[in-house]
Scaffold this motif. Structure first.
Motif, PDB file in Angstrom:
ATOM      1  N   ILE A 290       0.827  -1.204   0.000  1.00  0.00           N
ATOM      2  CA  ILE A 290       0.000   0.000   0.000  1.00  0.00           C
ATOM      3  C   ILE A 290       0.862   1.254   0.000  1.00  0.00           C
ATOM      4  CG2 ILE A 290      -1.642   1.324   1.418  1.00  0.00           C
ATOM      5  CD1 ILE A 290      -2.780  -1.368   2.368  1.00  0.00           C
ATOM      6  N   GLY A 291       2.104   1.124   0.469  1.00  0.00           N
ATOM      7  CA  GLY A 291       3.003   2.260   0.522  1.00  0.00           C
ATOM      8  C   GLY A 291       3.301   2.747   1.914  1.00  0.00           C
ATOM      9  N   LEU A 292       2.999   1.920   2.904  1.00  0.00           N
ATOM     10  CA  LEU A 292       3.239   2.282   4.293  1.00  0.00           C
ATOM     11  C   LEU A 292       4.491   1.590   4.815  1.00  0.00           C
ATOM     12  CD1 LEU A 292      -0.449   2.029   5.544  1.00  0.00           C
ATOM     13  CD2 LEU A 292       0.885   4.133   5.296  1.00  0.00           C
ATOM     14  N   ASP A 293       5.246   2.287   5.646  1.00  0.00           N
ATOM     15  CA  ASP A 293       6.457   1.733   6.241  1.00  0.00           C
ATOM     16  C   ASP A 293       6.082   1.016   7.530  1.00  0.00           C
ATOM     17  OD1 ASP A 293       9.088   1.169   6.861  1.00  0.00           O
ATOM     18  OD2 ASP A 293       9.449   3.114   7.787  1.00  0.00           O
ATOM     19  N   VAL A 294       6.499  -0.237   7.667  1.00  0.00           N
ATOM     20  CA  VAL A 294       6.193  -1.037   8.858  1.00  0.00           C
ATOM     21  C   VAL A 294       7.503  -1.499   9.482  1.00  0.00           C
ATOM     22  CG1 VAL A 294       5.045  -3.108   9.730  1.00  0.00           C
ATOM     23  CG2 VAL A 294       4.020  -1.820   7.837  1.00  0.00           C
ATOM     24  N   THR A 295       7.665  -1.231  10.780  1.00  0.00           N
ATOM     25  CA  THR A 295       8.854  -1.714  11.480  1.00  0.00           C
ATOM     26  C   THR A 295       8.791  -3.235  11.596  1.00  0.00           C
ATOM     27  OG1 THR A 295       9.047   0.324  12.780  1.00  0.00           O
ATOM     28  CG2 THR A 295      10.144  -1.634  13.653  1.00  0.00           C
ATOM     29  N   PRO A 296       9.828  -3.952  11.173  1.00  0.00           N
ATOM     30  CA  PRO A 296       9.821  -5.422  11.259  1.00  0.00           C
ATOM     31  C   PRO A 296       9.549  -5.886  12.694  1.00  0.00           C
ATOM     32  CG  PRO A 296      11.661  -4.663   9.932  1.00  0.00           C
ATOM     33  CD  PRO A 296      11.066  -3.443  10.545  1.00  0.00           C
ATOM     34  N   SER A 297       8.573  -6.775  12.855  1.00  0.00           N
ATOM     35  CA  SER A 297       8.120  -7.183  14.183  1.00  0.00           C
ATOM     36  C   SER A 297       8.238  -8.683  14.379  1.00  0.00           C
ATOM     37  CB  SER A 297       6.651  -6.763  14.374  1.00  0.00           C
ATOM     38  OG  SER A 297       6.120  -7.273  15.580  1.00  0.00           O
ATOM     39  N   VAL A 298       8.529  -9.077  15.637  1.00  0.00           N
ATOM     40  CA  VAL A 298       8.551 -10.499  16.002  1.00  0.00           C
ATOM     41  C   VAL A 298       7.435 -10.798  17.002  1.00  0.00           C
ATOM     42  CG1 VAL A 298      11.025 -10.755  15.589  1.00  0.00           C
ATOM     43  CG2 VAL A 298      10.217 -10.091  17.874  1.00  0.00           C
ATOM     44  N   THR A 299       6.485  -9.878  17.122  1.00  0.00           N
ATOM     45  CA  THR A 299       5.441  -9.976  18.141  1.00  0.00           C
ATOM     46  C   THR A 299       4.082 -10.229  17.516  1.00  0.00           C
ATOM     47  OG1 THR A 299       5.088  -7.586  18.067  1.00  0.00           O
ATOM     48  CG2 THR A 299       6.753  -8.393  19.603  1.00  0.00           C
ATOM     49  N   PHE A 301       1.970  -7.692  16.918  1.00  0.00           N
ATOM     50  CA  PHE A 301       1.522  -6.377  16.479  1.00  0.00           C
ATOM     51  C   PHE A 301       2.540  -5.794  15.509  1.00  0.00           C
ATOM     52  CE2 PHE A 301       3.918  -5.837  20.435  1.00  0.00           C
ATOM     53  CZ  PHE A 301       4.885  -4.909  20.057  1.00  0.00           C
ATOM     54  N   VAL A 302       2.122  -4.782  14.778  1.00  0.00           N
ATOM     55  CA  VAL A 302       3.026  -4.080  13.865  1.00  0.00           C
ATOM     56  C   VAL A 302       2.922  -2.577  14.119  1.00  0.00           C
ATOM     57  CG1 VAL A 302       3.080  -5.797  12.029  1.00  0.00           C
ATOM     58  CG2 VAL A 302       1.252  -4.098  12.053  1.00  0.00           C
ATOM     59  N   LEU A 303       4.050  -1.900  13.988  1.00  0.00           N
ATOM     60  CA  LEU A 303       4.098  -0.450  14.111  1.00  0.00           C
ATOM     61  C   LEU A 303       4.103   0.127  12.700  1.00  0.00           C
ATOM     62  CD1 LEU A 303       4.386   1.999  16.025  1.00  0.00           C
ATOM     63  CD2 LEU A 303       6.877   1.761  15.780  1.00  0.00           C
ATOM     64  N   ILE A 304       3.040   0.869  12.391  1.00  0.00           N
ATOM     65  CA  ILE A 304       2.829   1.398  11.038  1.00  0.00           C
ATOM     66  C   ILE A 304       3.164   2.886  11.024  1.00  0.00           C
ATOM     67  CG2 ILE A 304       1.190   1.603   9.138  1.00  0.00           C
ATOM     68  CD1 ILE A 304      -0.583  -0.448  10.700  1.00  0.00           C
ATOM     69  N   HIS A 305       4.046   3.290  10.113  1.00  0.00           N
ATOM     70  CA  HIS A 305       4.451   4.685   9.997  1.00  0.00           C
ATOM     71  C   HIS A 305       3.782   5.304   8.768  1.00  0.00           C
ATOM     72  CE1 HIS A 305       7.553   3.773  12.970  1.00  0.00           C
ATOM     73  NE2 HIS A 305       7.783   2.663  12.265  1.00  0.00           N
ATOM     74  N   LYS A 312      -2.851  12.333   5.099  1.00  0.00           N
ATOM     75  CA  LYS A 312      -2.382  10.944   5.134  1.00  0.00           C
ATOM     76  C   LYS A 312      -1.612  10.611   6.411  1.00  0.00           C
ATOM     77  CE  LYS A 312      -4.030  10.281   1.015  1.00  0.00           C
ATOM     78  NZ  LYS A 312      -5.307   9.521   0.865  1.00  0.00           N
ATOM     79  N   ARG A 313      -1.677  11.507   7.393  1.00  0.00           N
ATOM     80  CA  ARG A 313      -0.926  11.284   8.621  1.00  0.00           C
ATOM     81  C   ARG A 313      -1.658  10.306   9.546  1.00  0.00           C
ATOM     82  NH1 ARG A 313      -0.352  17.035   7.864  1.00  0.00           N
ATOM     83  NH2 ARG A 313       1.783  17.506   7.149  1.00  0.00           N
ATOM     84  N   ALA A 314      -0.942   9.893  10.614  1.00  0.00           N
ATOM     85  CA  ALA A 314      -1.469   8.871  11.523  1.00  0.00           C
ATOM     86  C   ALA A 314      -2.786   9.286  12.172  1.00  0.00           C
ATOM     87  CB  ALA A 314      -0.437   8.539  12.592  1.00  0.00           C
ATOM     88  N   ALA A 315      -2.882  10.527  12.614  1.00  0.00           N
ATOM     89  CA  ALA A 315      -4.114  10.980  13.278  1.00  0.00           C
ATOM     90  C   ALA A 315      -5.307  10.885  12.341  1.00  0.00           C
ATOM     91  CB  ALA A 315      -3.931  12.404  13.781  1.00  0.00           C
ATOM     92  N   GLY A 335       6.716   8.246  21.580  1.00  0.00           N
ATOM     93  CA  GLY A 335       7.685   8.905  20.720  1.00  0.00           C
ATOM     94  C   GLY A 335       7.439   8.722  19.235  1.00  0.00           C
ATOM     95  N   PHE A 336       6.238   8.235  18.882  1.00  0.00           N
ATOM     96  CA  PHE A 336       5.900   8.048  17.476  1.00  0.00           C
ATOM     97  C   PHE A 336       4.649   8.861  17.148  1.00  0.00           C
ATOM     98  CE2 PHE A 336       8.105   4.055  18.595  1.00  0.00           C
ATOM     99  CZ  PHE A 336       9.130   4.083  17.650  1.00  0.00           C
ATOM    100  N   ALA A 337       4.864  10.124  16.810  1.00  0.00           N
ATOM    101  CA  ALA A 337       3.747  11.038  16.597  1.00  0.00           C
ATOM    102  C   ALA A 337       2.971  10.735  15.323  1.00  0.00           C
ATOM    103  CB  ALA A 337       4.255  12.475  16.553  1.00  0.00           C
ATOM    104  N   ASN A 338       3.614  10.065  14.374  1.00  0.00           N
ATOM    105  CA  ASN A 338       2.965   9.821  13.086  1.00  0.00           C
ATOM    106  C   ASN A 338       2.876   8.326  12.779  1.00  0.00           C
ATOM    107  OD1 ASN A 338       1.658  10.733  10.754  1.00  0.00           O
ATOM    108  ND2 ASN A 338       3.555  10.762   9.573  1.00  0.00           N
ATOM    109  N   SER A 339       2.544   7.552  13.807  1.00  0.00           N
ATOM    110  CA  SER A 339       2.465   6.093  13.653  1.00  0.00           C
ATOM    111  C   SER A 339       1.269   5.544  14.413  1.00  0.00           C
ATOM    112  CB  SER A 339       3.747   5.430  14.173  1.00  0.00           C
ATOM    113  OG  SER A 339       4.894   5.966  13.551  1.00  0.00           O
ATOM    114  N   LEU A 340       0.857   4.343  14.028  1.00  0.00           N
ATOM    115  CA  LEU A 340      -0.182   3.603  14.736  1.00  0.00           C
ATOM    116  C   LEU A 340       0.312   2.175  14.944  1.00  0.00           C
ATOM    117  CD1 LEU A 340      -3.419   4.657  12.767  1.00  0.00           C
ATOM    118  CD2 LEU A 340      -2.659   5.538  14.984  1.00  0.00           C
ATOM    119  N   ARG A 341      -0.075   1.585  16.060  1.00  0.00           N
ATOM    120  CA  ARG A 341       0.250   0.180  16.324  1.00  0.00           C
ATOM    121  C   ARG A 341      -1.004  -0.654  16.101  1.00  0.00           C
ATOM    122  NH1 ARG A 341       1.053  -1.342  22.344  1.00  0.00           N
ATOM    123  NH2 ARG A 341      -1.179  -1.636  22.079  1.00  0.00           N
ATOM    124  N   MET A 342      -0.848  -1.706  15.323  1.00  0.00           N
ATOM    125  CA  MET A 342      -1.968  -2.593  15.001  1.00  0.00           C
ATOM    126  C   MET A 342      -1.724  -3.985  15.563  1.00  0.00           C
ATOM    127  SD  MET A 342      -3.140  -4.009  11.262  1.00  0.00           S
ATOM    128  CE  MET A 342      -4.183  -5.478  11.143  1.00  0.00           C
TER     129      MET A 342
END
Length: 365
Positions: A290-299, A301-305, A312-315, A335-342
């Motif tokens: 889709i064009g979103l940056d996701v921090t690689p996760s081993v859990t 959940f994913v942190l979506i930037h 198009k911002r997180a809010a 500390g992630f003003a423009n991210s969401l955790r899913m």
């Protein structure tokens, strides 16, 4: 004084704010803000909980013996080194209560679990925040922050909300570099989800050292968040010190029974982990497309930037998703003003979020 006054520092603490649960005006809601398992608890845990309902007039076992026996059995641990609590939050607080005071320092990382800072300040000590590197705990930064005032260092491994982890070789290097009197707390709330050869939750480090503590929880993969069950594996002298101030009945009887049944049902745990591994990969790949940056996760959940682009911002994504019944976690406080955790949810929830974000980003065909 004209009224009761909290001791200095208490009113400087920012209270913990959980992930939101409601989407006003939406008929069906998928809550993906608290990293709860979509599979729920083991049926054997539910049955154990029901069976305990017939004896609610009795105090629970103050030592949580049945639960500690089950944990020791499954993980091959010495039962005397296990302490159970009302969620791992209580145990983190007890550690600070016992080992910190005014003039002491506790080290935390910039994206670490917010409860660490709350409990350090609650004990009258000073939190020292160190930077992470690429959303991952930086061992060198922690070691550089140690002073004669340092008494404890908290590491979430894997991290929340990042989903990243520190290899065991680095954790060992960290422990070796800390003064002997500094407690290294390894918060392994998501350990069950990790399937990496270079990861260890902390059991071996606790067994081989006098200043390492590992905390775990039943709120994630075991699906018992409502019962608030946490446990800690630590050197005997640390367990002894914490037991002296722990509430005598800090775990209720239904929680003890359900927790013991849940941890023995490892087949159910594997089912939950398999579901998570499948969807963690699918969700990560779909969001990248889709064009979103996701921090690689081993859990789980994913942190979506989100892009720093008007509309198009997180809010704005959060509001868009909520209007459609998908509740994710805003992580500005981490500390992630423009991210969401899913949280990785059910098949339906995961597909729904992917589809909604595709629409939000204007990527519909």
């Amino acid at each position: 004084m004209t009224k009761p006054t909290p001791r200095p520092g208490i009113l400087d603490i920012a209270a913990y704010v959980p992930g939101k649960e409601h989407a006003p005006g939406v008929e069906r809601v998928f809550k993906l803000s608290s990293n709860e398992t979509p599979l729920g608890p083991s049926p054997t845990a539910i049955e154990a909980f029901k069976q305990s309902a017939g004896h609610l007039e009795l105090y629970p076992d103050g030592q949580a013996t049945a639960l500690r026996e089950a944990i020791a059995e499954v993980h091959g641990l010495n039962m005397a080194n296990i302490l159970c609590g009302n969620g791992s939050d209580e145990l983190l607080g007890l550690l600070c209560h016992v080992y910190l005071g005014p003039g002491d320092e506790g080290i935390i990382t910039e994206h670490g679990f917010l409860v660490y800072k709350i409990q350090i300040m609650g004990a009258g000590a000073t939190p020292v925040v160190v930077n992470e590197k690429n959303c991952t705990v930086d061992v060198d930064a922690i070691l550089a922050a140690v002073t004669e005032k340092t008494k404890i260092a908290f590491i979430a491994n894997p991290g929340n909300p990042t989903g990243t982890y520190v290899p065991v070789s680095e954790i060992r290097r960290l422990q070796a570099g800390l003064p002997a009197h500094v407690i290294l707390v390894l918060d392994a709330a998501y350990a069950e989800y990790v399937r990496r050869n270079d990861y260890e939750a902390g059991i071996e480090l606790v067994s081989g050292n006098r200043n390492v503590v590992m905390t775990r929880t039943f709120s994630k993969v075991y699906g018992l968040a409502a019962l608030r069950i946490g446990w800690l594996y630590a050197p005997a002298e640390i367990v002894d010190a914490m037991n002296r101030v722990r509430g005598p009945f800090n775990l209720n009887a239904p929680a003890i029974a359900a927790g013991a049944a849940a941890i023995r049902d490892q087949a159910f745990v594997e089912t939950a982990v398999t579901h998570n591994r499948l969807w963690l990969e699918k969700v990560t790949e779909a969001l990248a497309e889709i064009g979103l940056d996701v921090t690689p996760s081993v859990t789980n959940f994913v942190l979506i930037h989100f892009p720093d682009v008007e509309g198009k911002r997180a809010a704005e994504a959060d509001a868009f998703l909520t209007s459609r019944g998908y509740i994710l976690r805003a992580v500005r406080g981490y500390g992630f003003a423009n991210s969401l955790r899913m949280t990785i949810g059910s098949d339906e929830a995961n597909l729904g979020v992917i589809d909604a974000l595709r629409e939000f980003m204007g990527r519909r065909g």
